[in-house]
Every structure is written in structure tokens, then in C-alpha cells.
Design a protein around this motif. Structure first.
Motif, PDB file in Angstrom:
ATOM      1  N   VAL A 607       0.828  -1.212   0.000  1.00  0.00           N
ATOM      2  CA  VAL A 607       0.000   0.000   0.000  1.00  0.00           C
ATOM      3  C   VAL A 607       0.858   1.256   0.000  1.00  0.00           C
ATOM      4  N   HIS A 608       1.892   1.273   0.833  1.00  0.00           N
ATOM      5  CA  HIS A 608       2.700   2.484   0.916  1.00  0.00           C
ATOM      6  C   HIS A 608       3.503   2.728  -0.356  1.00  0.00           C
ATOM      7  N   ARG A 609       3.956   1.698  -1.004  1.00  0.00           N
ATOM      8  CA  ARG A 609       4.648   1.924  -2.278  1.00  0.00           C
ATOM      9  C   ARG A 609       3.684   2.468  -3.330  1.00  0.00           C
ATOM     10  N   LEU A 610       2.482   1.946  -3.356  1.00  0.00           N
ATOM     11  CA  LEU A 610       1.490   2.439  -4.309  1.00  0.00           C
ATOM     12  C   LEU A 610       1.099   3.882  -3.994  1.00  0.00           C
ATOM     13  N   VAL A 611       0.725   4.134  -2.749  1.00  0.00           N
ATOM     14  CA  VAL A 611       0.187   5.457  -2.390  1.00  0.00           C
ATOM     15  C   VAL A 611       1.278   6.516  -2.344  1.00  0.00           C
ATOM     16  N   PHE A 612       2.434   6.186  -1.791  1.00  0.00           N
ATOM     17  CA  PHE A 612       3.498   7.185  -1.695  1.00  0.00           C
ATOM     18  C   PHE A 612       4.074   7.530  -3.076  1.00  0.00           C
ATOM     19  N   GLU A 617       4.949  11.960  -6.761  1.00  0.00           N
ATOM     20  CA  GLU A 617       4.744  12.546  -8.085  1.00  0.00           C
ATOM     21  C   GLU A 617       3.880  13.792  -7.990  1.00  0.00           C
ATOM     22  N   ALA A 618       2.899  13.779  -7.105  1.00  0.00           N
ATOM     23  CA  ALA A 618       2.057  14.961  -6.914  1.00  0.00           C
ATOM     24  C   ALA A 618       2.870  16.138  -6.381  1.00  0.00           C
ATOM     25  N   ALA A 619       3.838  15.845  -5.505  1.00  0.00           N
ATOM     26  CA  ALA A 619       4.693  16.917  -4.991  1.00  0.00           C
ATOM     27  C   ALA A 619       5.481  17.575  -6.123  1.00  0.00           C
ATOM     28  N   HIS A 620       5.923  16.763  -7.092  1.00  0.00           N
ATOM     29  CA  HIS A 620       6.582  17.337  -8.284  1.00  0.00           C
ATOM     30  C   HIS A 620       5.599  18.199  -9.075  1.00  0.00           C
ATOM     31  N   ALA A 665       9.982   6.436   4.734  1.00  0.00           N
ATOM     32  CA  ALA A 665       9.595   5.242   3.977  1.00  0.00           C
ATOM     33  C   ALA A 665      10.148   5.313   2.559  1.00  0.00           C
ATOM     34  N   MET A 666      10.095   6.488   1.940  1.00  0.00           N
ATOM     35  CA  MET A 666      10.622   6.654   0.582  1.00  0.00           C
ATOM     36  C   MET A 666      12.123   6.358   0.540  1.00  0.00           C
ATOM     37  N   LYS A 667      12.820   6.781   1.562  1.00  0.00           N
ATOM     38  CA  LYS A 667      14.254   6.513   1.597  1.00  0.00           C
ATOM     39  C   LYS A 667      14.532   5.019   1.711  1.00  0.00           C
ATOM     40  N   ARG A 668      13.680   4.305   2.454  1.00  0.00           N
ATOM     41  CA  ARG A 668      13.824   2.847   2.535  1.00  0.00           C
ATOM     42  C   ARG A 668      13.553   2.204   1.173  1.00  0.00           C
ATOM     43  N   PHE A 669      12.509   2.667   0.496  1.00  0.00           N
ATOM     44  CA  PHE A 669      12.181   2.105  -0.814  1.00  0.00           C
ATOM     45  C   PHE A 669      13.314   2.361  -1.813  1.00  0.00           C
ATOM     46  N   ALA A 670      13.979   3.509  -1.669  1.00  0.00           N
ATOM     47  CA  ALA A 670      15.062   3.866  -2.599  1.00  0.00           C
ATOM     48  C   ALA A 670      16.235   2.897  -2.486  1.00  0.00           C
ATOM     49  N   PHE A 679      13.538   7.543  -8.516  1.00  0.00           N
ATOM     50  CA  PHE A 679      12.184   8.069  -8.325  1.00  0.00           C
ATOM     51  C   PHE A 679      11.890   8.335  -6.859  1.00  0.00           C
ATOM     52  N   TRP A 680      12.404   7.474  -5.978  1.00  0.00           N
ATOM     53  CA  TRP A 680      12.062   7.590  -4.569  1.00  0.00           C
ATOM     54  C   TRP A 680      12.828   8.691  -3.836  1.00  0.00           C
TER      55      TRP A 680
END
Length: 697
Positions: A607-612, A617-620, A665-670, A679-680
Motif C-alpha cells: 500500500v505504501h509503495r502504491l500510495v506514496f 509525483e504529486a509533490a513534483h 519510507a521513501m528513503k527505505r524504498f530507494a 524516483f524515490w
């Protein structure tokens, strides 16, 4: 003045005057309280009459104060109602047009209520995740009856006054007026001026023949219908308190329930969505006073599924539409589909036969561009290919009258390039409808570099007329919604590569609250659409990584429901998604070819990978000025992409979790070598908000 005081004969008339719906703001409450005291102290005044100026009695709380200290500042609404109720002279509420929320609670505090026919009566607080907080749950069951009151409070839907006046034994309305509201209400007030004791709703009994059985049945049915929303059940318990408790105890219970709901994430999300929808209609540099272009005739180019759906929106609003196609057979199919859609509504009782005939009578067809030359608005809904758009817009430029608005329904293509095919780029705008266009609420209004301000103002006003939620986007590939969903889809693909099945990803997304997971969504929309976009990406952005699993699926001809096979198998004529052994084997082989050992992935990571991915991208998009505000992004996803309403949209959800936690969380995904580490990297706006301790919304 926000409450006007005047004396007519022996009656003091207090007119709430706070446009547009006479919201009960602090200044209005203060002025009304002062007027009541003035009437009390005037020996010549024998009765009081409270009404509303303009097109409403009162719509309730003033949304500009909602959630602020002013909403509770004294005299708060409870105090004002107590003042009315304790008045030594009869107070009559003269209700008309709109009487909702706090407006209805104020009326229930009056000694008498008279009402104009057609008035809309409601306690809609549940739609904001709340319950009525100024006595509505205690007085309405006493005045109207327990069952009809519970239905109104739990649904929040408005009911016509005439319907409520027919409820057996109701004491909500003392009279339904048929002539001049003010004159008849004044006559009524004079007639009751000397009657004593003064009737109070609080003194009535809220009774039910079998309360325990009724409320238990109601708990079961309301609980089943309100999953993920705590307010409806809390409303039910407040109404039960009206039956089981003394009035003052019930009021205390109601206030406790209101306060508890106010701090729930669900109520915060619903209130966020409420304000976001209103904010979306505002464009920073387009004043409300911008003149509008008249729209009396509409033309739609393309009679396929999208074109027909777009046409229905305008037919529903009473606007004549001309459908244009290149072949008569295509026109005939398009008209038949529109007719079939309306006939289905007639069979279900959702549309009357005469309305169906009226709408179809507004529809005309043509094969010639010259025959739509006098349309005020023309919308192309042709194949999503730039060469096709070019041919259409060059013909429109040649034939359309000056001042006509030329709109493209493109979902990804460069609107500025499309506008460049004409000699009137100021008249070109994007109107991106979502399929099925006659059902989906979202309308992305794409603002080109040259789009005139009056064009924007006109299409935003028109969106309201056709009952769409319009959100303005700048020009970029995919605009707001589709640009974000591409990142969401990329993450879904990487999750398959790493060990998930399509069903596992979909289950996690749907458990989170999405109407449909990414793979079921792909099967419904058509996997070939995403395939075409990826082929274009491979040329334009060769460095952008994708899972190849979706390409392999399409190479097998599994485009989704329309081919009877996609990520899932489908039985003929059915839409049930059946996990596919063939797809499972394809994914196993794909992982083996990449040398990937599948791993177990939990729902939270999915869920967090999908939603984040949506959030980043919205922040960009916000940084680039493509989206005006974070709440606009939320409206796109709430009204067009099935994001769960009780979570308020991706940006609201990120704020709820805390942007610091989202960034971590984004840093972990990266750090995941099978994901897209580049991207992350948190978007600059996101990183800045975290550093400043701020939020998106």
C-alpha cells in the motif's frame, strides 16, 4: 448587519442575512441574540418571527468558521437556541428554501415552525463525519418521530417539507404555508401571540413502540452500510439517547459524540474533501467576476463510448448536442448506445419516460463539420493520436464561429501543440472526461499556455451545470491524474517482479479502501492502453524503468475484460476476476529470467509503495505549477480514481501519517535494488515541507 431587526405591528421580525445561505457565523449569532433581547425588552412586541434573507432560511454553520475558535465563540449555537427557547414571547421560525444543519436546529428551538412548500430540510452533518451538535439528535426525534428522524440524521439527505408534513403525528411543522411566506407567517405569529404555555420541542417525548428491537435492527443495517465511517453509528446512538435519556442528559451525550467524532481521521478527511471540492473551483488569477461566454449549443466529435458519454452530460443538463462522425454507421451505433443507456435508467425507475424523450430530442447528428459551425462549444473525443487530433482541430479552426470554445478530451497529449494547430489558441482548452463519462464525476480542465481566462471561467461554470467536479491542470504528459497513476502502475509492476501476485496487490489496495486494485483496474480499462503509452515512453524516456511483465501479458493478447483475459481470467459475459494459472506461470518464468528470488511482501509495504508513489509525483506536480494546490490532487483521486473518501485523498493521507514518516519510507524504498531508487528521492517540495515541519494541506 448579519441579522436585520424590524417590528411589523406587534411582531419583531429577525431576518438572518449572511449570504449565500445565511450561515450561522459568530457575527450572525451575536446579532440574532441581540435582536431577541431587544424584542424581549420591547413591551409593544408580542411575538418574534425568525426567517432568512434571499434563497435560504439557514444552511447551518458558516463554513468559513468551521473548526475554528469562532465556531464555538459565545453566543455559540447552543446558547442562541437556549435563548430562543427561553424567550417569554412566542418565537416562530418562518422556514423557506433551505433549512439544514444548524439552521434546522435553530428552528427546532423555536416555539412554532411554519414552512414554505418545496423547502429542503436536512441534518447533513454525517456527510462530514459528524453528528448534529446543537440538539438536532434530541429534538428532531421528538418533533418528527424516532424512525423518520433517524433516517434523516443517518443519511444526511435533504427531504421536501411537504413529505415531512405528512408524517403521522409530526410536530415539526405547525403549518405549511401556500401564499406569501412573510405575510402568512406574520398572521400566524399574531394568532399565537397570547397562547400560553409556550410549546417547546424539548418537552415532547421521543417514543417508539419497541425501542430495543428497533435500535438493534438499525445498528445491524447502519453498521453494514457505514463500514469505515464511524459517524452513522454514533448518530444512531445519539438518537437512541433521545428515547432512553432525559433531554439534558441526551444533549450532553450528543456533545460528547460530536467532540469525539471531530477528532477522528475519517471526519478530518471528509471535512478536507468538503473544502477541497469548493477550493478546486477557484483559479488564482481568474476572478469570480470574469465574464462568461454563452453556451447554448454543444457539438461532440466522435460518437464512440467516450463521445456518447460526454454528449449525455449536456443532454442531461438540457443543452442541445450535435454528434459528428465520419461514417453514418458509427453515428447510428453512438445514438443507439445513448438511447440504450437512457432506457436502462427508465427501466430502473431512475428516469421518467418523458425526460428520456426530451433528452433524445435534444440530440442531432451530422457527418459534416459545416453543420456544427454555430456551436458555442465543441469537444473532440477521437483517437488518442496527435495526427488525428491535428486533422480535427484544423477543420474546427476553419469552420467554427469566432468565440467558440474548442476543447480536447485528450488524456495525455500536449494541449499546447493541439492549440497550435489553430489560429485561435486562446479558445482552446482541455476537457478530460473520465470513462464512463456520463457517470464519473471528475473533469480535468487543462489550461494551455494561451487559454483565455474567460474560457476557463466558462468551462468551470459549465462543469457545475453538468454536475462535474472540475479540477484545473497545467499542461504536461498525463496532466494530474494520469501522470500520477503511471508511477502507481510502475510500482505495481515492480511488486510483481519481486514476488507478489496480481491478486495479492489488488487485495491489499482494496483492503486499504481503493475501489479497485491496479490490476483489476488495468483489466477494466484495457491493458493495451498502458502498453501503447509504454511503447511511447521507451522512445521518449529510454532511461525510465518499467517491469516488463505487463508487456509480456499484452504480447499474449490478454488485454483485459474486453478480450476475456488479462491479469485475470474472465468467464464469458461475466466480470468476476479469476486468478490465472497462465499469468502465474508467466510471472514465475519472468522472475527466473531476471534471476529474481521471490520474497514475501506485506500489505503495508504494498500500500505504501502504491500510495506514496502518488504522493511523491504529486509533490513534483505542485512544484512545477501543474496542480494549483494539494487539495486539488486529492479531488482528482477522490472523484476519478477510486481513492477511499474516508482517507481524504493521497495528500491528506500523507499528512495524516506525517510527512516525516512518508519521507523515511521513501528513503527505505530507494534502497531496494529492484525498485527505482531515483524516483524515490523525495520531491523538493516534500523535503522542504518536512524540513519546515509543515504539511501539504
Amino acid at each position: 448587519m448579519t441579522a436585520i431587526y424590524e417590528v411589523r405591528g406587534s411582531v419583531a421580525v429577525i431576518t438572518l442575512s449572511n449570504p449565500p445561505v445565511n450561515g450561522l457565523a459568530y457575527e450572525t449569532r451575536k446579532a440574532a441574540a441581540a435582536a431577541i433581547e431587544q424584542a424581549e425588552n420591547d413591551a409593544a412586541v408580542k411575538a418574534l418571527l425568525i426567517t432568512g434573507a434571499g434563497k435560504a432560511f439557514s444552511g447551518g454553520a458558516d463554513i468559513k468558521e468551521f473548526g475554528s475558535p469562532l465556531a464555538l465563540a459565545e453566543p455559540n449555537l447552543l446558547s442562541l437556541i437556549a435563548l430562543v427557547e427561553a424567550c417569554s414571547k412566542p418565537v416562530v421560525a418562518a422556514i423557506h428554501s433551505v433549512c439544514m444543519g444548524g439552521g434546522l436546529e435553530l428552528a427546532l428551538g423555536c416555539h412554532y415552525r411554519v414552512v414554505a412548500p418545496g423547502s429542503k430540510i436536512a441534518l447533513p452533518e454525517v456527510k462530514l463525519g459528524l453528528l448534529p451538535g446543537a440538539g438536532g439528535t434530541q429534538r428532531l426525534p421528538r418533533a418528527l418521530g424516532v424512525e423518520p428522524a433517524l433516517n434523516m440524521i443517518v443519511s444526511g439527505e435533504p427531504v421536501n417539507a411537504e413529505v415531512l408534513a405528512q408524517v403521522p403525528g409530526q410536530k415539526l411543522f405547525d403549518r405549511v404555508l401556500t401564499g406569501d411566506l412573510l405575510a402568512e407567517a406574520l398572521a400566524f405569529a399574531e394568532a399565537v401571540a397570547d397562547k400560553r404555555p409556550l410549546p417547546r420541542v424539548r418537552d415532547l417525548k421521543a417514543q417508539h413502540a419497541k425501542p430495543e428491537a428497533f435500535f438493534q435492527f438499525a445498528r445491524n443495517s447502519v453498521g453494514a452500510m457505514s463500514k469505515n465511517f464511524p459517524a452513522p453509528l454514533r448518530c444512531l446512538e445519539a438518537v437512541a439517547a433521545a428515547v432512553n435519556m432525559r433531554f439534558d442528559e441526551g444533549i450532553r451525550n450528543e456533545r460528547e459524540g460530536f467532540a469525539a467524532l471531530m477528532v477522528t481521521p475519517e471526519s478530518k478527511a471528509l471535512r478536507h474533501a468538503f473544502f477541497a471540492e469548493r477550493a478546486a473551483s477557484k483559479i488564482a488569477d481568474v476572478p469570480d467576476s470574469t465574464p462568461l461566454r454563452p453556451i447554448a449549443k454543444v457539438a461532440v466529435i466522435g460518437a464512440g463510448t467516450m463521445g456518447g458519454g460526454i454528449a449525455m452530460n449536456f443532454l442531461n443538463a438540457g443543452l442541445p448536442v450535435t454528434l459528428l462522425e465520419t461514417q453514418q454507421a458509427a453515428l447510428d451505433r453512438g445514438v443507439a448506445t445513448i438511447s440504450k443507456n437512457y432506457e436502462a435508467q427508465v427501466k430502473k425507475g431512475k428516469l421518467k419516460e418523458d425526460k428520456y424523450q426530451q433528452r433524445m430530442a435534444l440530440l442531432s447528428t451530422t457527418l459534416a463539420y459545416a453543420e456544427i459551425a454555430d456551436a458555442d462549444l465543441v469537444i473532440e473525443a477521437v483517437f488518442e493520436e496527435m495526427a488525428v487530433k491535428e486533422a480535427v482541430f484544423k477543420q474546427l479552426d476553419a469552420v467554427m464561429k469566432p468565440g467558440a470554445i474548442l476543447a480536447s478530451n485528450t488524456s495525455t497529449l500536449d494541449l499546447n501543440k493541439i492549440a497550435g494547430f489553430t489560429r485561435r489558441p486562446q479558445d482552446v482548452v482541455g476537457l478530460h472526461f473520465f470513462s464512463p463519462a456520463n457517470v464519473m464525476r471528475l473533469l480535468e480542465v487543462v489550461r494551455g499556455a494561451a487559454t483565455a481566462k474567460d474560457v476557463l471561467a466558462t468551462v468551470m461554470a459549465l462543469a457545475k451545470k453538468i454536475r462535474k467536479t472540475a479540477v484545473v491542470s497545467g499542461v504536461c504528459d498525463g496532466f494530474i491524474g494520469n501522470r500520477m497513476i503511471e508511477q502507481y502502475s510502475r510500482q505495481a509492476g515492480f511488486l510483481l517482479d519481486e514476488g507478489c501476485s496480481p491478486a495479492q496487490v489488488d487485495r491489499a489496495a482494496e483492503k486499504f479502501g481503493f475501489a479497485m486494485g491496479p490490476f483489476r483496474m488495468g483489466d477494466l480499462a484495457g491493458n493495451d492502453i498502458g502498453w501503447a503509452i509504454r511503447k511511447r515512453r521507451y522512445q521518449e524516456k529510454p532511461g525510465l524503468r518499467y517491469s516488463k511483465s505487463a508487456d509480456l501479458l499484452c504480447e499474449l493478447g490478454r488485454f483485459g475484460q474486453k478480450t476475456g483475459a488479462g491479469w485475470y481470467d474472465y468467464a464469458p459475459g461475466k466480470r468476476d476476476a479469476i486468478p490465472s494459472e497462465l499469468v502465474a506461470k508467466m510471472l514465475d518464468q519472468h522472475r527466473a529470467a531476471l534471476g529474481i528470488t521471490p520474497r514475501q511482501i506485506g500489505d503495508e509495504e504494498i500500500v505504501h509503495r502504491l500510495v506514496f508513489s502518488l504522493v511523491n509525483e504529486a509533490a513534483h506536480l505542485l512544484e512545477e505549477g501543474i496542480a494549483q494546490r494539494a487539495s486539488d490532487v486529492d479531488m482528482v483521486y477522490l472523484s476519478g480514481y477510486g481513492f477511499p473518501l474516508w482517507r481524504g485523498g493521497p495528500m491528506c493521507y500523507a499528512d495524516t501519517l506525517g510527512l516525516f514518516n512518508v519521507q523515511q519510507a521513501m528513503k527505505r524504498f530507494a534502497r531496494n535494488p529492484l525498485d527505482d531508487g531515483e524516483f524515490w528521492q523525495p520531491a523538493p517540495l516534500l523535503a522542504r515541507l518536512v524540513a519546515e515541519g509543515k504539511s501539504f494541506t
